[in-house]
Design an enzyme around this catalytic site. Structure first.
Site, PDB file in Angstrom:
ATOM      1  N   ASP A   3      -5.585 -11.786   1.968  1.00 41.60           N
ATOM      2  CA  ASP A   3      -4.334 -11.110   1.603  1.00 41.60           C
ATOM      3  C   ASP A   3      -4.071 -11.304   0.119  1.00 41.60           C
ATOM      4  O   ASP A   3      -3.755 -12.408  -0.345  1.00 41.60           O
ATOM      5  CB  ASP A   3      -3.180 -11.680   2.436  1.00 41.60           C
ATOM      6  CG  ASP A   3      -1.904 -10.874   2.223  1.00 41.60           C
ATOM      7  OD1 ASP A   3      -1.473 -10.742   1.055  1.00 41.60           O
ATOM      8  OD2 ASP A   3      -1.348 -10.373   3.200  1.00 41.60           O
ATOM      9  N   THR A  10       1.694  -1.563  12.651  1.00 39.76           N
ATOM     10  CA  THR A  10       1.180  -0.185  12.580  1.00 39.76           C
ATOM     11  C   THR A  10       0.251  -0.002  11.380  1.00 39.76           C
ATOM     12  O   THR A  10      -0.445   1.016  11.301  1.00 39.76           O
ATOM     13  CB  THR A  10       2.348   0.812  12.409  1.00 39.76           C
ATOM     14  OG1 THR A  10       2.996   0.505  11.162  1.00 39.76           O
ATOM     15  CG2 THR A  10       3.357   0.701  13.524  1.00 39.76           C
ATOM     16  N   ASP A  30      -0.516 -12.671  -0.984  1.00 41.49           N
ATOM     17  CA  ASP A  30      -0.341 -14.089  -0.650  1.00 41.49           C
ATOM     18  C   ASP A  30      -1.178 -14.980  -1.561  1.00 41.49           C
ATOM     19  O   ASP A  30      -0.725 -16.044  -2.001  1.00 41.49           O
ATOM     20  CB  ASP A  30      -0.717 -14.345   0.810  1.00 41.49           C
ATOM     21  CG  ASP A  30       0.352 -13.848   1.772  1.00 41.49           C
ATOM     22  OD1 ASP A  30       1.496 -13.650   1.324  1.00 41.49           O
ATOM     23  OD2 ASP A  30       0.037 -13.655   2.951  1.00 41.49           O
ATOM     24  N   ARG A  87       2.904  -3.200   4.001  1.00 39.10           N
ATOM     25  CA  ARG A  87       2.285  -2.655   5.204  1.00 39.10           C
ATOM     26  C   ARG A  87       2.942  -3.264   6.421  1.00 39.10           C
ATOM     27  O   ARG A  87       2.988  -4.475   6.556  1.00 39.10           O
ATOM     28  CB  ARG A  87       0.800  -3.041   5.267  1.00 39.10           C
ATOM     29  CG  ARG A  87      -0.047  -2.373   4.272  1.00 39.10           C
ATOM     30  CD  ARG A  87      -1.513  -2.401   4.653  1.00 39.10           C
ATOM     31  NE  ARG A  87      -1.993  -3.646   5.214  1.00 39.10           N
ATOM     32  CZ  ARG A  87      -3.191  -3.797   5.742  1.00 39.10           C
ATOM     33  NH1 ARG A  87      -4.014  -2.773   5.809  1.00 39.10           N
ATOM     34  NH2 ARG A  87      -3.597  -4.952   6.203  1.00 39.10           N
TER      35      ARG A  87
END
Ligand code: PRP
Ligand code: URA
Length: 209
Positions: free
Chosen positions: A200, A108, A203, A104
């Site tokens: 995340d 944006t 991560d 991603r």
């Protein structure tokens, strides 16, 4: 319209709470994601076709049932979807694995494809796309669009946590794709993260950041 199945089994919900906890480190996080994927496999594959076969037990001949028809392909969305593959393979060891890489764009939130390698006969397989997070839905929508462009026909999507926005986006873009999710959370925050979510996923799985 897509069928949305929430798999709220107590074992799954218990493990998901541990996954969400910020104090859970990468090793345990990886193990738990794999275990939840394995448990979810039971529901995600519930409607696979069976055929009757005759075998011999130590007692007598018997007509029993085995999986029939189309073979399965598991397609993780890189990176985080990888964390669900081993759990699925432990339940469906004959499945082939394709990979689709999307990240991603942090400004944006739009997904950018950087890798795609699929089994040659992808069009004949029952495809299970895996990704722990369905947030805006951009990654899943684009991954499925890309799969369809390469001939995929029978696709289901399997996620640990979804935001309502992500479910809506997949339903709108791909109404033929059924969605399986362990829990549906409240909303997205201004950075496109699921609230409360787990942070995340990539991560936390791979210990980056
Ligand atoms: C995460 C996650 C999904 C995507 C979900 O991947 O694993 O693929 O975000 O967000 P969306 O529904 O808004 O598209 P990310 O882009 O962080 O890449 P990574 O797995 O490589 O970290
Ligand atoms: N991607 C993640 O890894 N987590 C989120 O909450 C949203 C997108």
């Amino acid at each position: 319209m897509s069928k949305v199945t929430q798999i709220g089994h107590p074992l799954i919900l218990h493990k998901l709470t541990l996954i969400r906890d910020k104090n859970t480190g990468s090793k345990e996080f990886r193990e738990l994601v794999e275990e939840v994927a394995m448990l979810m496999a039971y529901e995600v594959t519930r409607d696979l076709d069976l055929e009757e076969v005759e075998i011999e037990t130590p007692i007598c001949k018997a007509k029993c049932r085995m999986l029939a028809g189309k073979k399965v392909a598991i397609v993780p969305i890189l990176r985080a979807g990888l964390g669900m593959v081993d759990g699925m393979l432990s339940m469906i060891p004959a499945a082939k694995v394709g990979h689709i890489g999307l990240y991603r764009d942090e400004e944006t939130f739009k997904p950018v494809e950087y890798f795609c390698k699929l089994p040659q006969d992808i069009g004949e397989r029952d495809i299970i796309v895996t990704d722990p997070m369905l947030a805006t839905g951009g990654s899943a929508v684009d991954a499925i669009t890309s799969l369809k462009a390469k001939g995929a026909k029978y696709i289901r999507l399997m996620c640990l946590i979804a935001a309502p926005e992500g479910i809506k986006a997949v339903e709108m873009a791909h109404p033929d794709v059924d969605i399986y999710v362990a829990e549906i959370d409240e909303k997205l925050n201004e950075k496109g993260y699921i609230v409360p979510g787990l942070g995340d996923a990539g991560d936390r799985l791979f210990g980056t950041k």
